[in-house]
Design a protein around this motif. Structure first.
Motif, short mmCIF file in Angstrom:
data_model
loop_
_atom_site.label_atom_id
_atom_site.label_comp_id
_atom_site.label_asym_id
_atom_site.label_seq_id
_atom_site.Cartn_x
_atom_site.Cartn_y
_atom_site.Cartn_z
N GLY A 20 0.83 -1.21 0.00
CA GLY A 20 0.00 0.00 0.00
C GLY A 20 0.86 1.25 0.00
N VAL A 21 0.46 2.25 -0.78
CA VAL A 21 1.21 3.49 -0.90
C VAL A 21 0.28 4.66 -0.59
CG1 VAL A 21 2.51 4.99 -2.48
CG2 VAL A 21 2.77 2.51 -2.62
N MET A 22 0.72 5.53 0.32
CA MET A 22 -0.11 6.65 0.75
C MET A 22 -0.16 7.78 -0.26
SD MET A 22 0.01 9.95 2.20
CE MET A 22 1.60 10.17 2.99
N ALA A 23 1.00 8.18 -0.78
CA ALA A 23 1.08 9.38 -1.61
C ALA A 23 0.91 9.06 -3.10
CB ALA A 23 2.41 10.07 -1.38
N PRO A 24 0.17 9.88 -3.82
CA PRO A 24 0.03 9.69 -5.27
C PRO A 24 1.11 10.41 -6.05
CG PRO A 24 -1.45 11.42 -4.56
CD PRO A 24 -0.71 10.95 -3.32
N PHE A 25 2.26 10.62 -5.44
CA PHE A 25 3.37 11.29 -6.11
C PHE A 25 4.67 10.59 -5.73
CE2 PHE A 25 2.32 13.62 -2.22
CZ PHE A 25 3.51 13.58 -1.53
N PHE A 26 5.74 10.92 -6.45
CA PHE A 26 7.03 10.28 -6.27
C PHE A 26 8.07 11.30 -5.81
CE2 PHE A 26 4.72 7.31 -8.70
CZ PHE A 26 5.31 6.06 -8.53
N VAL A 27 8.83 10.94 -4.78
CA VAL A 27 9.82 11.85 -4.24
C VAL A 27 11.02 11.97 -5.19
CG1 VAL A 27 10.92 10.00 -2.89
CG2 VAL A 27 11.23 12.41 -2.22
N SER A 28 11.52 13.19 -5.30
CA SER A 28 12.71 13.46 -6.10
C SER A 28 13.90 13.80 -5.21
CB SER A 28 12.44 14.62 -7.06
OG SER A 28 13.61 14.99 -7.74
N ARG A 29 13.66 14.61 -4.19
CA ARG A 29 14.72 14.97 -3.24
C ARG A 29 14.09 15.37 -1.93
NH1 ARG A 29 15.71 20.63 -2.96
NH2 ARG A 29 14.39 21.82 -4.40
N ALA A 30 14.91 15.39 -0.87
CA ALA A 30 14.41 15.74 0.45
C ALA A 30 15.51 16.37 1.27
CB ALA A 30 13.87 14.50 1.16
N GLU A 31 15.12 17.19 2.23
CA GLU A 31 16.05 17.88 3.10
C GLU A 31 15.37 18.15 4.44
OE1 GLU A 31 19.97 19.19 3.58
OE2 GLU A 31 19.11 18.52 1.69
N ASN A 32 15.90 17.61 5.51
CA ASN A 32 15.39 17.81 6.86
C ASN A 32 13.91 17.42 6.94
OD1 ASN A 32 15.10 18.46 9.56
ND2 ASN A 32 16.22 20.38 9.41
N ALA A 33 13.00 18.38 7.03
CA ALA A 33 11.57 18.06 7.16
C ALA A 33 10.78 18.40 5.91
CB ALA A 33 10.98 18.81 8.36
N GLU A 34 11.44 18.53 4.78
CA GLU A 34 10.77 18.86 3.53
C GLU A 34 11.18 17.88 2.45
OE1 GLU A 34 10.82 23.49 3.03
OE2 GLU A 34 12.58 22.90 4.21
N LEU A 35 10.26 17.62 1.52
CA LEU A 35 10.61 16.85 0.34
C LEU A 35 9.89 17.42 -0.88
CD1 LEU A 35 8.11 14.73 -0.48
CD2 LEU A 35 9.04 13.45 1.44
N TRP A 36 10.44 17.10 -2.05
CA TRP A 36 9.91 17.60 -3.31
C TRP A 36 9.65 16.42 -4.22
CZ3 TRP A 36 13.30 19.93 -0.18
CH2 TRP A 36 13.12 21.29 0.12
N ASP A 37 8.53 16.48 -4.96
CA ASP A 37 8.23 15.38 -5.86
C ASP A 37 8.88 15.62 -7.22
OD1 ASP A 37 6.62 17.14 -7.31
OD2 ASP A 37 4.73 16.17 -6.80
N VAL A 38 8.67 14.67 -8.13
CA VAL A 38 9.35 14.72 -9.42
C VAL A 38 8.86 15.87 -10.29
CG1 VAL A 38 9.91 12.26 -9.48
CG2 VAL A 38 7.71 13.06 -10.41
N GLU A 39 7.73 16.47 -9.90
CA GLU A 39 7.23 17.63 -10.64
C GLU A 39 7.58 18.93 -9.95
OE1 GLU A 39 3.05 16.95 -11.20
OE2 GLU A 39 3.36 15.11 -12.35
N GLY A 40 8.37 18.85 -8.88
CA GLY A 40 8.86 20.04 -8.21
C GLY A 40 7.98 20.56 -7.09
N ARG A 41 6.91 19.88 -6.75
CA ARG A 41 6.02 20.34 -5.68
C ARG A 41 6.64 20.02 -4.33
NH1 ARG A 41 -0.27 18.54 -4.43
NH2 ARG A 41 -0.58 20.01 -2.71
N ARG A 42 6.53 20.96 -3.39
CA ARG A 42 7.12 20.83 -2.07
C ARG A 42 6.09 20.32 -1.06
NH1 ARG A 42 6.58 24.74 1.96
NH2 ARG A 42 8.06 24.63 3.71
#
Length: 422
Positions: A20-42
């Motif tokens: 099971g997967v919660m998020a309908p998006f894919f992570v591209s990068r992350a830093e501390n308490a933030e992450l960004w998906d492959v489309e650049g959304r934070r």
């Protein structure tokens, strides 16, 4: 450029629905308490990789430690050629974990492995087979882990039969009318009706239930379990896989109690995102299995061991035990102030920064999973990642990194408030 929609199609075609997967998006990068998906959304991360990221995504000291280990060696199999980092980390956990007695530690890769091996050690040490766990508990997805888990959907559905000699009693949940006295009566009935105490190897408990809904074990329960175990020669095992490493405002949740377990399992935030788990316990108990009875090819992997040393350094140097209490107090105050505006909020509970809010039908204690899912979905739409839990899936839990920057934490709290109030 990759996009979430095409990656979701590939995921559905290549991987089974059972993951099971919660998020309908894919992570591209992350830093501390933030992450960004492959489309650049934070997104602000209040999920923490399911309690794995107490020190945040990619903490510089963890990254540096792993890079240094990568330049030295990546694998030897500790059982073939040992290395000092493993021994040094065992020494640190032996000192840090509760209990004023000689201890030993062995390492594995996952929390479920730690649970499996804690049961093995308990059985070897006592010569007994029975294990008692609690309703609502979660102890992993292996066969023994599922047998010990006290939540059917989704963890146990369709996977039985499970290993025998596992028994459950109710976990105290005051909100739903289950008292410590009820739990202790159930234990006594279990001893009368199902298994005699001298056949019980261990009682396994989460000091704060994770998947079960962040219910906190009352101190009087832990004292009673310690007395019961001592009376009957039963080992007390604390599952600190989700609670460990500063999350509850102490190094371990058992530090909130005046009694110590005989064995303790840890994992998740131990290595800051690298796969590592541990069983720590009384030296004479840990020595019960014969040589070769414990271990694993990747158990105590050098990269994970190096990461864990850095994690423990960060917790100490950045005062994360104290910060967990500070962040938790701020969040608790914000949530309590919303109760009049959100009648579905039945209870805010937890220790330190291991907090949750349970939702029930207004004016009663009937679980409201629909409202819970709606809040989670609204938060995600606005850029805040939250996880649900609870036997009835009606609890939101908060597992933000303890290193979260102040402006990001404040922003996350505002997004949470807007999701709660619509």
């Amino acid at each position: 450029m990759k996009d979430n929609a095409s990656l979701l199609r590939r995921k559905d075609a290549a991987t089974p629905r059972g993951v099971g997967v919660m998020a309908p998006f894919f992570v591209s990068r992350a830093e501390n308490a933030e992450l960004w998906d492959v489309e650049g959304r934070r997104f602000i991360d209040f999920a923490g990789g399911i309690a794995v990221l107490n020190t945040g995504h990619r903490h510089p000291k963890v990254v540096a430690a792993v890079k240094a280990q990568l330049d030295a060696f990546t694998h030897s199999a500790y059982q073939v050629v040992p290395y000092e980092g493993y021994v040094a980390l065992a020494e640190r956990l032996n000192r840090l974990t509760p209990g004023a007695f000689p201890k030993k530690t062995t390492f594995f890769s996952t929390g479920a492995e730690a649970i499996e091996n804690a049961v093995k050690i308990a059985r070897a040490a006592t010569g007994r087979s029975g294990v008692i766990a609690f309703s609502g508990a979660f102890h992993g997805r292996t066969m023994m882990g599922m047998a010990l888990t006290g939540k059917v959907v989704p963890y146990k559905t369709g996977f039985g039969p499970f290993p025998p000699e596992v028994y459950h009693v109710p976990f105290p949940t005051a909100l739903h009318g289950v008292s410590v006295e009820d739990t202790l009566k159930a234990l006594q009935l279990l001893f009368k009706a199902d298994i005699e105490p001298k056949r019980v190897a261990a009682i396994l408990i989460e000091p704060v239930q994770g998947e079960g809904g962040f219910y906190v074990a009352p101190p009087e329960l832990m004292r009673a379990l310690r007395r019961l175990c001592d009376e009957h020669g039963i080992l007390l095992i604390a599952d600190e896989i989700q609670t460990g490493f500063a999350r509850t405002g102490k190094w371990f949740a058992m530090d909130h109690h005046e009694v110590a377990p005989d064995l303790m399992t840890t994992a998740k935030s131990l290595a800051g995102g690298f796969p590592l788990s541990a069983v720590t316990g009384r030296a004479e108990v840990m020595d019960a299995p014969a040589p070769g009875g414990l271990g694993g090819t990747y158990a105590g992997n050098p990269m994970s061991i190096a990461a864990a040393h850095a994690v423990l350094d960060v917790i100490e140097e950045e005062g994360l035990v104290q910060r967990a209490n500070q962040l938790g107090e701020r969040m608790r105050g914000r949530l309590e102030a919303l109760k009049t505006r959100v009648p579905q909020m039945a209870e805010v509970r937890g220790l330190g920064a291991m907090l949750a809010v349970e939702f029930c039908a207004p004016g009663g204690h009937t679980p409201d999973p629909d409202f819970t899912r709606a809040v989670q979905a609204r938060a995600l739409e606005r850029g805040l990642m939250l996880l649900t839990c609870g036997v009835y899936a009606n609890v939101l839990r908060f597992l933000f990194p303890l290193t979260i920057p102040e402006p990001v934490f404040a922003e996350g709290l505002s997004l949470l408030e807007s999701a709660l109030t619509g």
